[in-house]
Design a protein around this motif. Structure first.
Motif, mmCIF file in Angstrom:
data_model
loop_
_atom_site.group_PDB
_atom_site.id
_atom_site.type_symbol
_atom_site.label_atom_id
_atom_site.label_comp_id
_atom_site.label_asym_id
_atom_site.label_seq_id
_atom_site.Cartn_x
_atom_site.Cartn_y
_atom_site.Cartn_z
ATOM 1 N N LEU A 1 0.192 4.810 -2.206
ATOM 2 C CA LEU A 1 -1.198 5.310 -2.119
ATOM 3 C C LEU A 1 -1.032 6.943 -2.693
ATOM 4 O O LEU A 1 -1.925 7.480 -3.360
ATOM 5 C CB LEU A 1 -1.637 5.425 -0.688
ATOM 6 C CG LEU A 1 -2.793 6.304 -0.574
ATOM 7 C CD1 LEU A 1 -4.081 6.031 -1.344
ATOM 8 C CD2 LEU A 1 -3.300 6.387 1.004
ATOM 9 N N THR B 1 -4.364 3.780 9.365
ATOM 10 C CA THR B 1 -4.654 2.352 9.214
ATOM 11 C C THR B 1 -3.352 1.574 8.947
ATOM 12 O O THR B 1 -2.269 2.156 9.354
ATOM 13 C CB THR B 1 -5.764 2.008 8.284
ATOM 14 O OG1 THR B 1 -6.187 0.759 8.247
ATOM 15 C CG2 THR B 1 -5.182 2.431 6.730
ATOM 16 N N GLY B 2 -3.431 0.332 8.380
ATOM 17 C CA GLY B 2 -2.336 -0.324 8.069
ATOM 18 C C GLY B 2 -1.910 -1.190 9.464
ATOM 19 O O GLY B 2 -2.785 -1.470 10.284
ATOM 20 N N SER C 1 -2.554 -4.672 5.254
ATOM 21 C CA SER C 1 -2.726 -3.357 4.713
ATOM 22 C C SER C 1 -3.678 -3.140 3.795
ATOM 23 O O SER C 1 -4.022 -2.099 2.952
ATOM 24 C CB SER C 1 -1.050 -3.032 4.026
ATOM 25 O OG SER C 1 -0.117 -3.492 4.627
ATOM 26 N N ILE D 1 -5.652 0.434 3.615
ATOM 27 C CA ILE D 1 -4.993 1.529 3.261
ATOM 28 C C ILE D 1 -5.472 2.068 1.906
ATOM 29 O O ILE D 1 -5.796 1.319 1.085
ATOM 30 C CB ILE D 1 -3.386 1.164 2.991
ATOM 31 C CG1 ILE D 1 -2.754 1.035 4.325
ATOM 32 C CG2 ILE D 1 -2.643 2.525 2.310
ATOM 33 C CD1 ILE D 1 -1.289 0.616 4.325
ATOM 34 N N GLY E 1 0.956 -1.238 0.009
ATOM 35 C CA GLY E 1 -0.096 -0.007 0.050
ATOM 36 C C GLY E 1 0.813 1.230 -0.031
ATOM 37 O O GLY E 1 0.534 2.454 0.251
ATOM 38 N N GLU E 2 2.167 1.057 -0.238
ATOM 39 C CA GLU E 2 2.938 2.340 -0.202
ATOM 40 C C GLU E 2 2.723 3.275 -1.161
ATOM 41 O O GLU E 2 3.162 4.515 -1.062
ATOM 42 C CB GLU E 2 4.567 1.753 -0.118
ATOM 43 C CG GLU E 2 4.997 0.809 0.571
ATOM 44 C CD GLU E 2 5.104 1.521 2.117
ATOM 45 O OE1 GLU E 2 4.469 2.376 2.576
ATOM 46 O OE2 GLU E 2 6.154 0.844 2.960
ATOM 47 N N HIS F 1 0.234 5.433 5.133
ATOM 48 C CA HIS F 1 -0.844 4.216 5.548
ATOM 49 C C HIS F 1 -2.054 4.905 6.304
ATOM 50 O O HIS F 1 -2.310 4.841 7.584
ATOM 51 C CB HIS F 1 -0.148 3.165 6.478
ATOM 52 C CG HIS F 1 1.010 2.503 5.935
ATOM 53 N ND1 HIS F 1 2.023 1.979 6.570
ATOM 54 C CD2 HIS F 1 1.530 2.847 4.515
ATOM 55 C CE1 HIS F 1 2.922 1.288 5.652
ATOM 56 N NE2 HIS F 1 2.692 2.152 4.783
ATOM 57 N N LEU F 2 -2.875 5.431 5.415
ATOM 58 C CA LEU F 2 -4.100 5.988 5.940
ATOM 59 C C LEU F 2 -5.537 5.620 4.971
ATOM 60 O O LEU F 2 -5.338 4.997 3.927
ATOM 61 C CB LEU F 2 -4.097 7.695 5.567
ATOM 62 C CG LEU F 2 -3.305 8.458 6.226
ATOM 63 C CD1 LEU F 2 -2.847 9.848 5.851
ATOM 64 C CD2 LEU F 2 -3.068 8.185 7.559
ATOM 65 N N LYS F 3 -6.639 6.029 5.626
ATOM 66 C CA LYS F 3 -7.667 5.737 4.868
ATOM 67 C C LYS F 3 -8.692 7.029 5.135
ATOM 68 O O LYS F 3 -8.334 7.806 6.056
ATOM 69 C CB LYS F 3 -8.674 4.723 5.400
ATOM 70 C CG LYS F 3 -8.964 4.648 6.944
ATOM 71 C CD LYS F 3 -9.737 3.403 7.365
ATOM 72 C CE LYS F 3 -9.611 3.448 8.855
ATOM 73 N NZ LYS F 3 -10.256 2.205 9.696
#
Length: 438
Positions: free
Chosen positions: A28, A380-381, A50, A53, A25-26, A369-371
């Motif tokens: 994003l 998150t993550g 992850s 993310i 998920g890096e 690492h967000l939503k």
């Protein structure tokens, strides 16, 4: 040249379908930027921990293979997908990513070193080990300063890389004994590499399948957890960088692999980390993919839409990247348990914590690492990497000032970050100039 210019103008007005396959998920921030540029984006994340993310930022998919026909371009953000990339290219798909050859350059350190030697690039002495007992015995018989470098999948745990300081190697022996107790046979193979003093610097460039795209990028990483290079190795706490039309370090390393990269069907981004001093340039390791956070800081210095740029590279076009003059810097804002893996601590201190902006200005703020829920950015993550904050400027000090001003506009509960990203430049640049390497 007129044709290429017109092509670029047409491409900027074209809405494309980007399918992004991410290991952790890096990617994003780049996926979100491509979406905001007016393209369609679908993002798949492989790692189970992850999966959250990116929700609310970009459309997510559970099975990327079902969307291959939809995609105009497929982007892989990590190593290990080389065989898949080659198969997709062979089927006619446009792919930005690695190859089996470049995967091996990064994941198999001994192969990477042998390839450098084959291309007449000077490397530091190193030796591969498959158990701790042999390594400890070797250091006792050959006392010196060493670096412990895990190989294979275990090298993703960046805190396990250990840089010794003792001239007799006694600190390395102590760490090897500790690893033996903690990891045993699960640690896998690893290298002991002779340590040399100098400036650590990496050179990187995008490759269009035939040649490197200019300008090249010069990056200075800050890997330790605390300011002044104290604490454990984290992989990365921030970086400073600039773009250059040429570089002696690039000419002595990556440039020599250009024909081999073409032969091995590579279209992507590649970086080589080096130690340089008055005696020469010593490559340490390849990163044959996007660097994190390197690519986000690079984006801060690129003046054209990043989606369009990646599309042109995957298509094999020759062009010059439009970049800013001066310097770019970036710093990670992290929360517990970073840099360690501790799910209980993450859930207790960090999960679903809100990113608060004092002023609603998000320029230079890169979601990691967000939503996004109800327009709020939530952590998150499972690693505790919240944001990357960047700054740019004609001087390094200008770039630092912009970056830390942006950091001061963000509130993340329990967050921490380094306060000295870019400070090394003043001393490092003097040494690099004196050695004729800038």
């Amino acid at each position: 040249m007129k044709t290429n210019t017109n092509q670029s103008k047409d491409q900027k007005n074209t809405k494309r379908n980007f399918l992004i396959i991410s290991r952790w998920g890096e990617f994003l921030d780049i996926a979100y930027a491509i979406l905001l540029e007016g393209n369609n984006v679908k993002m798949y994340i492989e790692d189970k921990g992850s999966k959250e993310i990116g929700y609310g930022f970009v459309p997510k998919v559970q099975d990327w293979k079902k969307h291959m026909e939809w995609a105009d371009i497929i982007i892989f953000d990590y190593t290990g997908y080389g065989k898949v990339c080659e198969e997709l290219r062979a089927s006619g798909k446009l792919v930005f990513g690695g190859s089996q050859y470049t995967d091996r350059l990064e994941l198999d350190r001994n192969f990477g070193h042998s390839e450098l030697q084959k291309h007449k690039v000077k490397v530091l002495p190193s030796k591969e080990f498959f158990n701790f007992e042999d390594a400890i015995d070797y250091v006792k018989k050959n006392p010196d300063t060493y670096v412990i470098k895990p190989c294979g999948e275990i090298q993703e745990l960046k805190q396990l890389l250990f840089v010794g300081n003792d001239d007799e190697g006694l600190d390395v022996i102590r760490v090897l004994k500790a690893y033996e107790k903690t990891w045993g046979n699960k640690f896998g193979n690893f290298q002991l590499q002779r340590k040399v003093k100098g400036v650590e610097v990496s050179v990187s460039a995008f490759f269009n399948g035939k040649e490197f795209i200019l300008p090249i990028n010069i990056t200075f990483e800050h890997k330790k957890l605390f300011p002044k290079e104290l604490g454990v190795s984290t992989g990365e706490m921030g970086s400073s960088m600039f773009w250059a039309k040429n570089s002696p370090i690039f000419d002595h390393t990556l440039k020599k692999l250009e024909a081999t990269l073409e032969k091995n069907n590579f279209l992507g981004h590649i970086d080589i980390n080096c130690i340089v001093n008055g005696n020469g340039i010593y490559p340490l390791e390849f990163t044959s993919r996007f660097g994190f956070p390197q690519v986000f800081i690079q984006r801060a210095g690129i003046n054209e839409p990043i989606g369009n740029m990646l599309y042109k590279i995957a298509k094999g076009e020759k062009f010059t990247i439009n970049v800013k003059k001066g310097f770019q810097v970036g710093v990670f804002m992290v929360v517990p348990p970073f840099p360690y893996d501790d799910k209980k601590s993450f859930n207790l201190f960090s999960k679903d914590s809100v990113v608060i902006f004092k002023k609603e200005v998000k320029e230079g703020i890169h979601p990691m690492h967000l939503k996004k829920v109800n327009d709020e950015w939530l952590i998150t993550g499972n690693t505790g990497i919240a944001l990357l904050v960047t700054g740019t400027g004609i001087t390094m000090r200008d770039a630092q000032k912009m970056m830390y001003n942006r950091v001061s506009n963000v509130i993340v509960n329990n967050s921490y970050y380094r306060t000295d990203i870019g400070d090394r430049w003043l001393e490092d640049s003097d040494r690099l100039w004196s050695w004729g390497l800038l």
